[in-house]
Motif scaffolding. Sequence first.
Motif, PDB file in Angstrom:
ATOM      1  N   ASP A  88       0.437  -1.172   0.116  1.00  0.00           N
ATOM      2  CA  ASP A  88      -0.201   0.457  -0.121  1.00  0.00           C
ATOM      3  C   ASP A  88       0.709   1.221   0.172  1.00  0.00           C
ATOM      4  N   ILE A  89       1.573   1.029   0.743  1.00  0.00           N
ATOM      5  CA  ILE A  89       3.438   2.590   0.965  1.00  0.00           C
ATOM      6  C   ILE A  89       3.384   2.448  -0.025  1.00  0.00           C
ATOM      7  N   LEU A  90       4.009   1.618  -1.021  1.00  0.00           N
ATOM      8  CA  LEU A  90       4.843   2.079  -2.233  1.00  0.00           C
ATOM      9  C   LEU A  90       3.303   2.447  -3.310  1.00  0.00           C
ATOM     10  N   GLY A  91       2.219   2.052  -3.286  1.00  0.00           N
ATOM     11  CA  GLY A  91       1.642   3.027  -3.717  1.00  0.00           C
ATOM     12  C   GLY A  91       1.740   4.025  -3.874  1.00  0.00           C
ATOM     13  N   VAL A  92       1.450   4.616  -2.760  1.00  0.00           N
ATOM     14  CA  VAL A  92       1.754   5.928  -1.901  1.00  0.00           C
ATOM     15  C   VAL A  92       2.713   6.403  -2.827  1.00  0.00           C
ATOM     16  N   LEU A  93       3.570   5.867  -2.317  1.00  0.00           N
ATOM     17  CA  LEU A  93       5.127   6.784  -3.162  1.00  0.00           C
ATOM     18  C   LEU A  93       4.774   6.484  -4.383  1.00  0.00           C
ATOM     19  N   TRP A  94       4.489   5.721  -5.179  1.00  0.00           N
ATOM     20  CA  TRP A  94       4.516   5.530  -6.617  1.00  0.00           C
ATOM     21  C   TRP A  94       3.127   7.235  -7.787  1.00  0.00           C
ATOM     22  N   ASN A  95       2.092   7.473  -6.206  1.00  0.00           N
ATOM     23  CA  ASN A  95       1.269   8.568  -6.741  1.00  0.00           C
ATOM     24  C   ASN A  95       1.838   9.748  -6.418  1.00  0.00           C
ATOM     25  N   SER A  96       2.675  10.093  -5.403  1.00  0.00           N
ATOM     26  CA  SER A  96       3.272  10.796  -5.589  1.00  0.00           C
ATOM     27  C   SER A  96       4.166  11.489  -6.390  1.00  0.00           C
ATOM     28  N   LEU A  97       5.075  10.067  -6.692  1.00  0.00           N
ATOM     29  CA  LEU A  97       5.420  10.582  -7.733  1.00  0.00           C
ATOM     30  C   LEU A  97       5.519  10.974  -9.324  1.00  0.00           C
ATOM     31  N   LEU A  98       4.485  10.117  -9.433  1.00  0.00           N
ATOM     32  CA  LEU A  98       3.067  10.583 -10.486  1.00  0.00           C
ATOM     33  C   LEU A  98       2.889  12.526 -10.436  1.00  0.00           C
ATOM     34  N   TRP A  99       2.415  12.445  -9.264  1.00  0.00           N
ATOM     35  CA  TRP A  99       2.302  14.223  -8.751  1.00  0.00           C
ATOM     36  C   TRP A  99       3.224  15.003  -9.086  1.00  0.00           C
ATOM     37  N   VAL A 100       4.054  14.382  -8.634  1.00  0.00           N
ATOM     38  CA  VAL A 100       5.535  15.838  -8.455  1.00  0.00           C
ATOM     39  C   VAL A 100       5.945  15.238 -10.491  1.00  0.00           C
ATOM     40  N   VAL A 101       5.797  14.510 -11.116  1.00  0.00           N
ATOM     41  CA  VAL A 101       6.299  14.078 -12.263  1.00  0.00           C
ATOM     42  C   VAL A 101       5.136  15.032 -13.159  1.00  0.00           C
ATOM     43  N   LEU A 102       4.052  14.881 -12.961  1.00  0.00           N
ATOM     44  CA  LEU A 102       2.780  15.309 -14.025  1.00  0.00           C
ATOM     45  C   LEU A 102       2.923  17.312 -13.973  1.00  0.00           C
TER      46      LEU A 102
ATOM     47  N   MET B 208     -10.975  14.866  -2.410  1.00  0.00           N
ATOM     48  CA  MET B 208     -11.830  14.654  -2.911  1.00  0.00           C
ATOM     49  C   MET B 208     -12.148  13.113  -3.416  1.00  0.00           C
ATOM     50  N   THR B 209     -11.140  11.931  -2.785  1.00  0.00           N
ATOM     51  CA  THR B 209     -11.341  10.746  -2.309  1.00  0.00           C
ATOM     52  C   THR B 209     -10.988  10.004  -0.856  1.00  0.00           C
ATOM     53  N   ASN B 210     -10.646  11.463  -0.024  1.00  0.00           N
ATOM     54  CA  ASN B 210     -10.390  10.499   1.208  1.00  0.00           C
ATOM     55  C   ASN B 210      -8.772   9.426   0.554  1.00  0.00           C
ATOM     56  N   GLY B 211      -8.008   9.266  -0.251  1.00  0.00           N
ATOM     57  CA  GLY B 211      -6.925   8.637  -0.446  1.00  0.00           C
ATOM     58  C   GLY B 211      -7.683   7.567  -0.393  1.00  0.00           C
ATOM     59  N   ASN B 212      -8.586   7.150  -1.115  1.00  0.00           N
ATOM     60  CA  ASN B 212      -9.608   6.063  -1.234  1.00  0.00           C
ATOM     61  C   ASN B 212      -9.299   5.714  -3.036  1.00  0.00           C
ATOM     62  N   TYR B 213      -9.679   3.961  -3.574  1.00  0.00           N
ATOM     63  CA  TYR B 213      -9.325   4.672  -4.260  1.00  0.00           C
ATOM     64  C   TYR B 213      -8.185   4.225  -5.379  1.00  0.00           C
ATOM     65  N   ASP B 214      -7.116   4.248  -4.509  1.00  0.00           N
ATOM     66  CA  ASP B 214      -5.778   4.287  -5.137  1.00  0.00           C
ATOM     67  C   ASP B 214      -5.136   5.460  -4.881  1.00  0.00           C
TER      68      ASP B 214
END
Lengths: 350, 448
Positions: free
Chosen positions: A120-134, A295-301
Amino acid sequence: MEFADISPKLTVLVYGLVAFAVIVGGLLLLLDVVPTYFARRRERLLIAVAAGDAPAPPPGRLQKPREFGYAIFFLLPVVVLVLIGLVVPVIRTLLLSLKSGDGSEWVGLDNYGWMFSNGDILGVLWNSLLWVVLVPLVATSVGLLYAVMVDKARLESVAKSLIFLPMAISFVGASIIWRFVYAYRGEEQDQIGLLNQIIVWLGGTPQQWLLESPLNTLLLIVVMVWIQAGFAMVILSAAIKAIPGDIVEAARLDGVTAWQMFWRITLPSIRPAMIVVIVAITVATMKIFDIVRTMTNGNYDTNVIALEMYNQAFRYQETGQGSALAVFLFILVIPIVFFQIRNLRRQREG
Amino acid sequence: MAVFPRRRQAIVIATVVGLALSATACGDGDDSDSGSNGSSAECSAFEKYNGNDGKKVKIYASIRDTEADLLEQSWKQFSDCTGIEIDYEGSGEFEAQLQVLVDGGNAPDIAFIPQPGLLGTFAKAGKLKPAPADTKASAEANYPADWLKYGTVDGTFYGAPLGSNVKSFVWYSPKTFQEKGYTIPKTWDELMTLSNKIADGGEKPWCAGIESGDATGWPATDWLEDLMLRTQTPETYDQWVTHQIPFNDPKVADALNKAGEILKNEKFVNGGFGGVKSISTTAFQEGGLPILENKCALHRQASFYANQWPQGTKVAEDGDVFAFYFPAVDPTKGEPVLAAGEFTAAFADRPEVQAVQNYLATPEYANSRAKLGNWVSGSRGADINNFANPIDKLSVQILQDQSKVLRFDGSDLMPSAVGAGTLWKGMVEWINGKDTASVLSGVESSWK
């Protein structure tokens, strides 16, 4: 709410204003009165010396301690506040990240290990990476394109105000607006979300946009870009207008196309401003919390580091794990800050 | 540096002094109504709380809006007669904020804690003060021993129950049932038959909503707990909530899958909103509303859902909406009831705080609050005639019924990291398509 309910708050507000006036006014008065007092004293001393009544003071002795004194006087409150509000919490968070969830025993680097091994936390890190790049990329590009297009156009200020307006509302306000845009109702019902209504008009079926990962993260990123593009545009527009006219004229005389003008003249000239914008937006994106939570409270990945850190530390009472995430975020921001400082130094020297 | 002309300096100083004086003048206004007016006959009931005139007690809870107004009204007389000023604050982020307040040394005097798990966390950390003797006596006289266990940690009694609610209800429209000739199901099989009947008619029989901001997912945990009580014995339920059996035990998986027979069944849900996945984006407050528009027939939700119906809806057995008891799988094995409520826990033991605690635990307070409406209490001393609302009356009847098997909401009993954290998120993922086994394993791994 009656006046009786808010009058205590109004009272506190007035106290705050009074305190502000006293402190800042007092500082300004001191700034004014103290130097003039010493200047007048020196004048009198010099007059007395010139009249022969007193011996000449050694030159320069009075200046240095005074300036050092002023420096200390103004820096000390700031240094104390930064120590209490920044340095001490950073050290405390570092220590907490090495302890267990309730802070009772030392677990070394276990929390960091958890961070990188938990799916789950790796998913969080990937999401943050997506945000920071895009986000910085897209927001800066949109701002830049917009600035170039409306530069010297008719209704330029109106156009600029329009794109800058989203910066005036809070992230939470923007999130609520976009939550309604993405809202979903069943097929047979009337849609209340703009996106789904457009899809229905075009003949499609409404979707629950915020539920599909990774599309939902991209849709949340749209909100952040919507907010930050105005900021990028304003700064880049000013930089574009600051490009020396002769360079542009010389390029026109050489017969450049608009495309070449953009890539070869405009972009290199506004490079410092671009860096400032990208760095500012990157740092803001790393801290993103409100948009995801509203918007999603962190749910749904869709979870990101700042929200997960809050959940871990305050809702799950796992202060060790939350602190580890906080330290990780801090480490990620440090290179960017160093880069920015180095950039500023170079600009100052150059 | 420019030198301020004398006149401007004078104006600045005069303004500052003027503001300071007016602040003092405004500031004095709010201290004038403390002090008891407690010598009339109606205050004789509060005599034993005297001696705390002018003191302040700070109460923090998660109850807000109209219900908070009713709370403040319910102790107004106590406050006027004894002179104790009760400063109430309600917050939507109660669970997270209470931890922050306590850690920061700013704990309220009393908190209405709805999760015995959270109460236990504070008690074990030594932040709570044991309940005063009077409170303990009132609680023992008016509540079944099971209920008091939830406020007791390591043998010390900390919190008396305040309000309660019954969760094992299914909301429906009596008018629709009458029109279509449906009868209220008394067993799980009858419930499924009814649902199939409605589904075969082309409509979706059930509607549900689990969105609730920070707490999204909690209504689904109620489903899981209700099904645990109905598919397993009460002893197994107790083992489950105290982690004596793992969270991904086959028994728990059975219960969750049974809930899935309704919640994850595209034929059954989500009436009035869409498909199964729309459950996770539908606010729990709106979850049952399609019943009024005939878009769905059944909505499983607690007694406090009565407050969510629009103004003018008649909540009664012969009205627009009412609720029936969520049937047991096998009624001969006993009818389990899932209930919940708040516990009054104190972080201070000053005399005025103890006075308020003692008062809140008495049946007199329960009756005083009951008369204002929209409240349920499990106190034996509460007169059932004081509960005007039919659903409240039904709930109190069930709570005071000694033959029913009463169990407290499971997620409120688990440590807050699980019950108010990973379980909520797990339920959202489950509704969104994740399989039962992975969801339960995820929760199990978070329960240390």
